[in-house]
Scaffold this motif. Structure first.
Motif, PDB file in Angstrom:
ATOM      1  N   VAL A 345       0.852  -1.201   0.000  1.00 27.23           N
ATOM      2  CA  VAL A 345       0.000   0.000   0.000  1.00 27.23           C
ATOM      3  C   VAL A 345       0.884   1.245   0.000  1.00 27.23           C
ATOM      4  O   VAL A 345       0.698   2.165  -0.808  1.00 27.23           O
ATOM      5  CB  VAL A 345      -0.930   0.019   1.243  1.00 27.23           C
ATOM      6  CG1 VAL A 345      -1.757   1.295   1.269  1.00 27.23           C
ATOM      7  CG2 VAL A 345      -1.828  -1.203   1.256  1.00 27.23           C
ATOM      8  N   GLY A 346       1.880   1.233   0.884  1.00 27.38           N
ATOM      9  CA  GLY A 346       2.775   2.387   0.987  1.00 27.38           C
ATOM     10  C   GLY A 346       3.491   2.672  -0.326  1.00 27.38           C
ATOM     11  O   GLY A 346       3.644   3.825  -0.736  1.00 27.38           O
ATOM     12  N   THR A 347       3.928   1.589  -0.989  1.00 31.04           N
ATOM     13  CA  THR A 347       4.668   1.754  -2.243  1.00 31.04           C
ATOM     14  C   THR A 347       3.755   2.311  -3.342  1.00 31.04           C
ATOM     15  O   THR A 347       4.147   3.227  -4.082  1.00 31.04           O
ATOM     16  CB  THR A 347       5.257   0.394  -2.685  1.00 31.04           C
ATOM     17  OG1 THR A 347       6.016  -0.109  -1.599  1.00 31.04           O
ATOM     18  CG2 THR A 347       6.132   0.521  -3.908  1.00 31.04           C
ATOM     19  N   ILE A 348       2.545   1.783  -3.430  1.00 31.68           N
ATOM     20  CA  ILE A 348       1.645   2.259  -4.489  1.00 31.68           C
ATOM     21  C   ILE A 348       1.205   3.705  -4.210  1.00 31.68           C
ATOM     22  O   ILE A 348       1.139   4.533  -5.124  1.00 31.68           O
ATOM     23  CB  ILE A 348       0.438   1.307  -4.632  1.00 31.68           C
ATOM     24  CG1 ILE A 348       0.956  -0.032  -5.158  1.00 31.68           C
ATOM     25  CG2 ILE A 348      -0.613   1.869  -5.579  1.00 31.68           C
ATOM     26  CD1 ILE A 348      -0.028  -1.153  -5.094  1.00 31.68           C
ATOM     27  N   LEU A 349       0.974   4.007  -2.943  1.00 29.85           N
ATOM     28  CA  LEU A 349       0.615   5.397  -2.615  1.00 29.85           C
ATOM     29  C   LEU A 349       1.753   6.350  -2.978  1.00 29.85           C
ATOM     30  O   LEU A 349       1.517   7.471  -3.437  1.00 29.85           O
ATOM     31  CB  LEU A 349       0.260   5.541  -1.131  1.00 29.85           C
ATOM     32  CG  LEU A 349      -1.025   4.857  -0.644  1.00 29.85           C
ATOM     33  CD1 LEU A 349      -1.271   5.178   0.821  1.00 29.85           C
ATOM     34  CD2 LEU A 349      -2.233   5.261  -1.460  1.00 29.85           C
ATOM     35  N   ASP A 350       2.970   5.892  -2.791  1.00 26.60           N
ATOM     36  CA  ASP A 350       4.123   6.732  -3.146  1.00 26.60           C
ATOM     37  C   ASP A 350       4.103   7.066  -4.640  1.00 26.60           C
ATOM     38  O   ASP A 350       4.435   8.185  -5.041  1.00 26.60           O
ATOM     39  CB  ASP A 350       5.431   6.041  -2.757  1.00 26.60           C
ATOM     40  CG  ASP A 350       6.649   6.904  -3.077  1.00 26.60           C
ATOM     41  OD1 ASP A 350       6.673   8.068  -2.633  1.00 26.60           O
ATOM     42  OD2 ASP A 350       7.553   6.430  -3.793  1.00 26.60           O
ATOM     43  N   HIS A 351       3.699   6.091  -5.462  1.00 26.40           N
ATOM     44  CA  HIS A 351       3.604   6.362  -6.907  1.00 26.40           C
ATOM     45  C   HIS A 351       2.578   7.443  -7.193  1.00 26.40           C
ATOM     46  O   HIS A 351       2.634   8.106  -8.226  1.00 26.40           O
ATOM     47  CB  HIS A 351       3.234   5.084  -7.677  1.00 26.40           C
ATOM     48  CG  HIS A 351       4.306   4.040  -7.617  1.00 26.40           C
ATOM     49  ND1 HIS A 351       4.081   2.701  -7.827  1.00 26.40           N
ATOM     50  CD2 HIS A 351       5.625   4.143  -7.336  1.00 26.40           C
ATOM     51  CE1 HIS A 351       5.210   2.034  -7.695  1.00 26.40           C
ATOM     52  NE2 HIS A 351       6.165   2.893  -7.387  1.00 26.40           N
ATOM     53  N   GLU A 352       1.635   7.616  -6.273  1.00 28.82           N
ATOM     54  CA  GLU A 352       0.595   8.657  -6.434  1.00 28.82           C
ATOM     55  C   GLU A 352       1.004   9.961  -5.740  1.00 28.82           C
ATOM     56  O   GLU A 352       0.195  10.884  -5.607  1.00 28.82           O
ATOM     57  CB  GLU A 352      -0.724   8.170  -5.828  1.00 28.82           C
ATOM     58  CG  GLU A 352      -1.217   6.849  -6.366  1.00 28.82           C
ATOM     59  CD  GLU A 352      -2.152   7.002  -7.554  1.00 28.82           C
ATOM     60  OE1 GLU A 352      -2.795   8.049  -7.662  1.00 28.82           O
ATOM     61  OE2 GLU A 352      -2.200   6.075  -8.379  1.00 28.82           O
ATOM     62  N   GLY A 353       2.229   9.980  -5.211  1.00 30.89           N
ATOM     63  CA  GLY A 353       2.722  11.199  -4.558  1.00 30.89           C
ATOM     64  C   GLY A 353       2.305  11.337  -3.106  1.00 30.89           C
ATOM     65  O   GLY A 353       2.403  12.415  -2.521  1.00 30.89           O
ATOM     66  N   ILE A 354       1.853  10.209  -2.510  1.00 30.46           N
ATOM     67  CA  ILE A 354       1.355  10.276  -1.122  1.00 30.46           C
ATOM     68  C   ILE A 354       2.305   9.529  -0.200  1.00 30.46           C
ATOM     69  O   ILE A 354       2.541   8.328  -0.377  1.00 30.46           O
ATOM     70  CB  ILE A 354      -0.063   9.667  -1.035  1.00 30.46           C
ATOM     71  CG1 ILE A 354      -1.002  10.440  -1.967  1.00 30.46           C
ATOM     72  CG2 ILE A 354      -0.582   9.669   0.396  1.00 30.46           C
ATOM     73  CD1 ILE A 354      -2.301   9.738  -2.245  1.00 30.46           C
ATOM     74  N   ALA A 355       2.854  10.242   0.765  1.00 24.11           N
ATOM     75  CA  ALA A 355       3.816   9.645   1.694  1.00 24.11           C
ATOM     76  C   ALA A 355       3.102   9.248   2.974  1.00 24.11           C
ATOM     77  O   ALA A 355       2.562  10.101   3.691  1.00 24.11           O
ATOM     78  CB  ALA A 355       4.923  10.646   2.018  1.00 24.11           C
ATOM     79  N   ILE A 356       3.055   7.931   3.234  1.00 22.02           N
ATOM     80  CA  ILE A 356       2.585   7.443   4.530  1.00 22.02           C
ATOM     81  C   ILE A 356       3.657   6.505   5.066  1.00 22.02           C
ATOM     82  O   ILE A 356       4.634   6.215   4.382  1.00 22.02           O
ATOM     83  CB  ILE A 356       1.241   6.668   4.437  1.00 22.02           C
ATOM     84  CG1 ILE A 356       1.400   5.432   3.532  1.00 22.02           C
ATOM     85  CG2 ILE A 356       0.099   7.565   3.981  1.00 22.02           C
ATOM     86  CD1 ILE A 356       0.424   4.329   3.844  1.00 22.02           C
ATOM     87  N   ARG A 357       3.451   6.008   6.273  1.00 19.94           N
ATOM     88  CA  ARG A 357       4.403   5.049   6.837  1.00 19.94           C
ATOM     89  C   ARG A 357       3.755   3.675   6.842  1.00 19.94           C
ATOM     90  O   ARG A 357       2.570   3.551   7.157  1.00 19.94           O
ATOM     91  CB  ARG A 357       4.747   5.485   8.261  1.00 19.94           C
ATOM     92  CG  ARG A 357       5.622   4.531   9.045  1.00 19.94           C
ATOM     93  CD  ARG A 357       7.090   4.888   8.895  1.00 19.94           C
ATOM     94  NE  ARG A 357       7.951   3.923   9.586  1.00 19.94           N
ATOM     95  CZ  ARG A 357       8.466   4.120  10.788  1.00 19.94           C
ATOM     96  NH1 ARG A 357       8.203   5.225  11.451  1.00 19.94           N
ATOM     97  NH2 ARG A 357       9.250   3.217  11.342  1.00 19.94           N
TER      98      ARG A 357
END
Ligand code: PMP
Length: 405
Positions: A345-357
């Protein structure tokens, strides 16, 4: 003045990741830095670059004055009675290790107990485990319930005349739980124990008043309050700090040194051996001024609104389960998804420009308690907006499309 209105002051927000404007929701790990903090640090190296407490020359005097002003800011930030009760440390981790290794080794022995909670960060477990092993004391752990709230009956039951120290997280970094610290401190003091609060996740989000709390030690990290890494504050009651042996030995922490004997400096120098993180301390001072300028009560309100909104929106996603559902929560929301591992989830969100932990958040016992290997965590800061949460939710829907059968 919070949310959108603040974003221009944070240069790191002005960038795209994977072609999308950055949404930064990893404030629990570290916060972004405002221009004023960056300029404050730069100005130390550009203009006032000298060692503190040692020079008669102007640059050293300036650096010393700015560092000591930052200490006075810390005193105001925590409403500490005296600035010398605010010790510059490397961060929350070092602050807890300092107390465990100085107060702990001098005051704990077989038959004594240290009480923590089941929601601690590793930095409030391991130092006490180590010092208990070295001194023969016992580590007790107060349970949490299925919502991630402290079980007060268990806390009361585990407090006794054997308890010498209660060391507890103020706000949980994994669950968001806000602990009932006033009551915990009152009960601990009634039992004759001291209390240390790990304020890593409370100091950035709400006003802290160590006198109103009547707490004995309070620790937080600079980098989570919009300041630099490598610096933090340990507050301790003067009488306790005075009675504690020093932490590291070296320059600045001494009064006199001979090969036979050393006498130690008074507070705060006794606990600040060697050249400190001067620019860090000064940058932290600016960060605390920045936060106080925003009004921490308003910061708490702003983030409570984001938390309410995020909770509501995330609960509308099928197959998403929030971890940490206590009534009193702050600053963050942790969750797992039926159809994807938090790391994916974190990796795919990063592709969308969203940084979570995504991970165990240095709280493996919490993950074990909830029988999950990891959680995804969105954590909020002063610059976050409801639109950030909309972006998160819409990206989670895309994740679902990829993974859900
Ligand atoms: N305690 C809590 C509750 C935290 O969230 C953190 C940082 N994740 C720490 C302690 C450790 O802080 P630091 O790494 O800055 O020393």
């Amino acid at each position: 003045m919070l949310g959108e209105a603040l974003r221009g002051q944070f240069p790191a927000l002005n960038q795209e990741i994977g072609g999308h404007p950055l949404v930064y929701l990893d404030n629990g790990a570290t916060t972004l830095k405002p221009d004023c903090v960056i300029e404050s640090i730069t100005s130390v190296y550009a203009r006032d670059c000298a060692n503190v407490h040692r020079g008669v020359h102007t640059l050293s005097q300036r650096a010393t004055q700015r560092q000591e002003e930052a200490r006075v800011t810390a005193q105001r930030f925590l409403n500490a009675p005296e600035a010398r009760e605010c010790i510059f440390v490397r961060g929350t981790t070092e602050g807890i290790n300092l107390v465990a290794n100085t107060w702990g080794r001098a005051n704990l022995g077989p038959g004594d107990e240290v009480l923590i909670t089941a929601m601690e960060h590793h930095s409030n477990i391991v130092p006490w485990q180590m010092v208990c092993k070295a001194t023969g004391a016992t580590l007790q752990v107060a349970d949490i319930d299925d919502d991630g709230a402290l079980v007060m009956d268990d806390y009361r039951a585990k407090l006794s005349s054997k308890t010498k120290m209660v060391s507890a997280i103020h706000v949980s970094n994994a669950l968001g739980t806000v602990n009932p610290v006033e009551e915990m401190i009152r009960l601990a003091h009634d039992a004759g124990a001291l209390v240390l609060l790990d304020g890593a996740q409370s100091a950035p989000h709400q006003p802290v008043d160590v006198q109103a709390l009547d707490v004995d030690f309070f620790v937080f990290s600079g980098h989570k309050v919009y300041g630099p890494t490598g610096v933090g504050i340990l507050y301790g009651r003067e009488s306790l700090l005075d009675a504690m042996p020093p932490w590291e030995g070296g320059g600045d922490m001494i009064r006199t040194v001979t090969f036979e004997e050393t006498t130690y400096a008074g507070l705060p120098s006794k606990f600040e051996a060697g050249t400190p993180n001067i620019a860090g301390a000064i940058g932290l001072g600016t960060a605390m001024e920045f936060l106080m300028g925003l009004d921490l009560a308003k910061v708490a309100e702003h983030e409570a609104d984001l938390l309410r909104y995020a909770t509501e929106r995330l609960d509308s996603i099928d197959g998403l389960r929030r971890i940490g559902t206590a009534e009193d929560r702050a600053g963050l929301v942790g969750f797992v998804l039926d159809w994807a591992h938090p790391h994916d989830v974190g990796t795919i969100l990063d592709h969308e420009g969203i940084a979570i932990r995504a991970g165990h958040h240095c709280a493996q016992p919490v993950m074990d308690r909830f029988q999950v290997p990891a959680t995804a965590r969105a954590s909020f800061g002063v610059y976050n907006t409801r639109e950030d949460i909309d972006r998160l939710v819409s990206a989670l829907h895309s994740v679902k499309e990829i993974f859900a059968p």
